[in-house]
Scaffold this motif. Structure first.
Motif, PDB file in Angstrom:
ATOM      1  N   GLU A 183       5.524  12.127   7.746  1.00  0.00           N
ATOM      2  CA  GLU A 183       5.088  10.728   7.743  1.00  0.00           C
ATOM      3  C   GLU A 183       3.643  10.609   7.271  1.00  0.00           C
ATOM      4  O   GLU A 183       3.289   9.690   6.535  1.00  0.00           O
ATOM      5  CB  GLU A 183       5.232  10.157   9.162  1.00  0.00           C
ATOM      6  CG  GLU A 183       4.747   8.725   9.308  1.00  0.00           C
ATOM      7  CD  GLU A 183       4.775   8.277  10.765  1.00  0.00           C
ATOM      8  OE1 GLU A 183       3.878   7.510  11.147  1.00  0.00           O
ATOM      9  OE2 GLU A 183       5.692   8.709  11.502  1.00  0.00           O
ATOM     10  N   ARG A 184       2.822  11.574   7.684  1.00  0.00           N
ATOM     11  CA  ARG A 184       1.404  11.549   7.310  1.00  0.00           C
ATOM     12  C   ARG A 184       1.248  11.662   5.795  1.00  0.00           C
ATOM     13  O   ARG A 184       0.492  10.901   5.168  1.00  0.00           O
ATOM     14  CB  ARG A 184       0.671  12.712   7.995  1.00  0.00           C
ATOM     15  CG  ARG A 184      -0.795  12.830   7.604  1.00  0.00           C
ATOM     16  CD  ARG A 184      -1.418  14.051   8.257  1.00  0.00           C
ATOM     17  NE  ARG A 184      -0.958  15.277   7.655  1.00  0.00           N
ATOM     18  CZ  ARG A 184      -1.753  16.205   7.131  1.00  0.00           C
ATOM     19  NH1 ARG A 184      -3.056  16.036   7.119  1.00  0.00           N
ATOM     20  NH2 ARG A 184      -1.253  17.301   6.612  1.00  0.00           N
ATOM     21  N   THR A 187       2.272   8.549   4.077  1.00  0.00           N
ATOM     22  CA  THR A 187       1.273   7.491   4.283  1.00  0.00           C
ATOM     23  C   THR A 187       0.091   7.671   3.345  1.00  0.00           C
ATOM     24  O   THR A 187      -0.432   6.701   2.782  1.00  0.00           O
ATOM     25  CB  THR A 187       0.789   7.508   5.748  1.00  0.00           C
ATOM     26  OG1 THR A 187       1.913   7.331   6.613  1.00  0.00           O
ATOM     27  CG2 THR A 187      -0.226   6.414   6.000  1.00  0.00           C
ATOM     28  N   GLU A 190       1.160   6.666  -0.124  1.00  0.00           N
ATOM     29  CA  GLU A 190       1.306   5.210  -0.203  1.00  0.00           C
ATOM     30  C   GLU A 190      -0.062   4.532  -0.277  1.00  0.00           C
ATOM     31  O   GLU A 190      -0.254   3.574  -1.041  1.00  0.00           O
ATOM     32  CB  GLU A 190       2.084   4.719   1.020  1.00  0.00           C
ATOM     33  CG  GLU A 190       2.325   3.219   1.023  1.00  0.00           C
ATOM     34  CD  GLU A 190       3.060   2.775   2.277  1.00  0.00           C
ATOM     35  OE1 GLU A 190       3.045   1.559   2.563  1.00  0.00           O
ATOM     36  OE2 GLU A 190       3.638   3.640   2.977  1.00  0.00           O
ATOM     37  N   ARG A 191      -1.013   5.040   0.515  1.00  0.00           N
ATOM     38  CA  ARG A 191      -2.333   4.423   0.532  1.00  0.00           C
ATOM     39  C   ARG A 191      -3.040   4.593  -0.814  1.00  0.00           C
ATOM     40  O   ARG A 191      -3.672   3.659  -1.328  1.00  0.00           O
ATOM     41  CB  ARG A 191      -3.174   5.032   1.645  1.00  0.00           C
ATOM     42  CG  ARG A 191      -4.527   4.348   1.810  1.00  0.00           C
ATOM     43  CD  ARG A 191      -5.279   4.791   3.059  1.00  0.00           C
ATOM     44  NE  ARG A 191      -5.634   6.186   2.988  1.00  0.00           N
ATOM     45  CZ  ARG A 191      -5.157   7.142   3.782  1.00  0.00           C
ATOM     46  NH1 ARG A 191      -4.232   6.841   4.690  1.00  0.00           N
ATOM     47  NH2 ARG A 191      -5.542   8.396   3.663  1.00  0.00           N
ATOM     48  N   LYS A 194      -1.440   2.250  -3.336  1.00  0.00           N
ATOM     49  CA  LYS A 194      -1.819   0.870  -3.069  1.00  0.00           C
ATOM     50  C   LYS A 194      -3.245   0.592  -3.554  1.00  0.00           C
ATOM     51  O   LYS A 194      -3.528  -0.479  -4.122  1.00  0.00           O
ATOM     52  CB  LYS A 194      -1.716   0.600  -1.566  1.00  0.00           C
ATOM     53  CG  LYS A 194      -1.983  -0.849  -1.200  1.00  0.00           C
ATOM     54  CD  LYS A 194      -1.792  -1.072   0.295  1.00  0.00           C
ATOM     55  CE  LYS A 194      -2.060  -2.526   0.668  1.00  0.00           C
ATOM     56  NZ  LYS A 194      -1.901  -2.766   2.116  1.00  0.00           N
ATOM     57  N   ASN A 268      -6.030  12.697   9.394  1.00  0.00           N
ATOM     58  CA  ASN A 268      -5.821  11.494   8.594  1.00  0.00           C
ATOM     59  C   ASN A 268      -4.602  10.706   9.053  1.00  0.00           C
ATOM     60  O   ASN A 268      -3.891  10.113   8.238  1.00  0.00           O
ATOM     61  CB  ASN A 268      -5.663  11.864   7.112  1.00  0.00           C
ATOM     62  CG  ASN A 268      -6.735  11.203   6.254  1.00  0.00           C
ATOM     63  OD1 ASN A 268      -7.038  10.031   6.442  1.00  0.00           O
ATOM     64  ND2 ASN A 268      -7.308  11.975   5.342  1.00  0.00           N
ATOM     65  N   HIS A 269      -4.340  10.744  10.353  1.00  0.00           N
ATOM     66  CA  HIS A 269      -3.167  10.068  10.890  1.00  0.00           C
ATOM     67  C   HIS A 269      -3.439   9.765  12.364  1.00  0.00           C
ATOM     68  O   HIS A 269      -3.796  10.657  13.139  1.00  0.00           O
ATOM     69  CB  HIS A 269      -1.932  10.954  10.738  1.00  0.00           C
ATOM     70  CG  HIS A 269      -0.649  10.277  11.103  1.00  0.00           C
ATOM     71  ND1 HIS A 269      -0.222  10.157  12.415  1.00  0.00           N
ATOM     72  CD2 HIS A 269       0.323   9.690  10.336  1.00  0.00           C
ATOM     73  CE1 HIS A 269       0.926   9.535  12.442  1.00  0.00           C
ATOM     74  NE2 HIS A 269       1.297   9.240  11.190  1.00  0.00           N
TER      75      HIS A 269
END
Length: 294
Positions: A183-184, A187, A190-191, A194, A268-269
């Motif tokens: 998941e990390r 993420t 994705e960041r 974005k 970072n999570h």
């Protein structure tokens, strides 16, 4: 099984003169800090007692006490007849000189005065611990040391249960970190995507993938996970198989702390950070406990 450095032991030796009580109290310390807190122990026996304490108790602040309780006969005070007679003679002579001025003084009064003067009543002091009773004394000291070791073993059982449960907790939290790792990474990707979209930039996909891989490699915590698990295993092997592992366990905990800290810096999570904080909390409690492990 490990032992605690906190301990207490007591043993008694009954002599013709009275009762000797030996007490030993121990607390945690980096080395063997031995304090003989009695004037009853002969100087020629001090080194032997220190060696016994150091060899059998190994480490810690060790306070050794001896108290003596005399029996009724030995504890009674003796009259120094020579001193009493001399005091009586001097007081009688003074009475004769001043009798005409101050009136007579009875012999009973003089004696009551004499008995309260220095050195008339004395305790007959003699060595309590001698070569003759030393075998019994040494045996009693050994009994007190054994009582300390029994106490330390009992305390060690509680220490073992607590500290090994915390190792299991750290490993469970590490499994939680591993579960969140996919998941990390998603993420992070994705960041970054974005942010590029917000900049209204269309990157070269191949170059973007290369940079992403490089960035993710910097955040990779696989080595930290492997080393932390190895340290946990080494900790358990040491605590289960070595006789006095206290100092060594402290060093292993330092290494575990390095891996946990590095995991936190790379996390970072938010979820992983929470687990890292929990691991640090368990580690600090283990460090406190390890200071009392022999």
């Amino acid at each position: 099984m490990i032992k605690s450095m906190t301990g207490y032991g007591k043993a008694e030796a009954v002599l013709d003169e009275g009762k000797l009580t030996f007490e030993i109290r121990t607390l945690n310390s980096k080395n063997a800090d031995i304090n003989l807190k009695s004037s009853l122990l002969p100087k020629d026996k001090e080194l032997l007692v220190r060696q016994k304490l150091a060899e059998q108790l190994y480490r810690g602040t060790i306070d050794f006490y001896i108290t003596f309780e005399a029996n009724a006969v030995e504890g009674s005070r003796k009259i120094n007849t020579e001193a009493a007679k001399e005091y009586y003679r001097q007081i009688s002579a003074m009475r004769q000189e001043v009798d005409g001025i101050s009136g007579g003084t009875s012999g009973a009064y003089i004696w009551s005065t004499v008995m309260g003067l220095p050195d008339v009543l004395e305790n007959k002091r003699k060595e309590i611990i001698t070569e003759g009773n030393w075998p019994l004394i040494e045996q009693t000291i050994d009994q007190a040391i054994q009582a300390v070791n029994d106490y330390r073993s009992k305390e060690g059982e509680a220490l073992y249960a607590d500290i090994t449960s915390r190792i299991r907790n750290i490993l469970e939290f590490e499994n939680g970190v591993e579960a969140l790792e996919g998941e990390r990474l998603a993420t992070v990707k994705e960041r970054l995507t974005k942010n590029l979209e917000e900049l209204q930039q269309v990157p070269d996909q191949s170059r973007f993938e290369q940079e992403l891989i490089y960035y993710i490699e910097k955040l990779d915590i696989n080595e930290e996970k492997v080393r932390l698990r190895q340290h946990c295993k080494y900790f358990m092997d040491t605590i289960d198989n070595e006789p006095n592992p206290g100092k060594k366990l402290g060093f292993i905990l330092q290494e575990m702390g390095r891996e946990i800290n590095t995991t936190g810096s790379k996390a970072n999570h938010a979820g992983i950070q929470k687990l890292v904080v929990k691991m640090k909390d368990e580690l600090e409690k283990m460090k406190e406990q390890s200071l009392n492990i022999l």
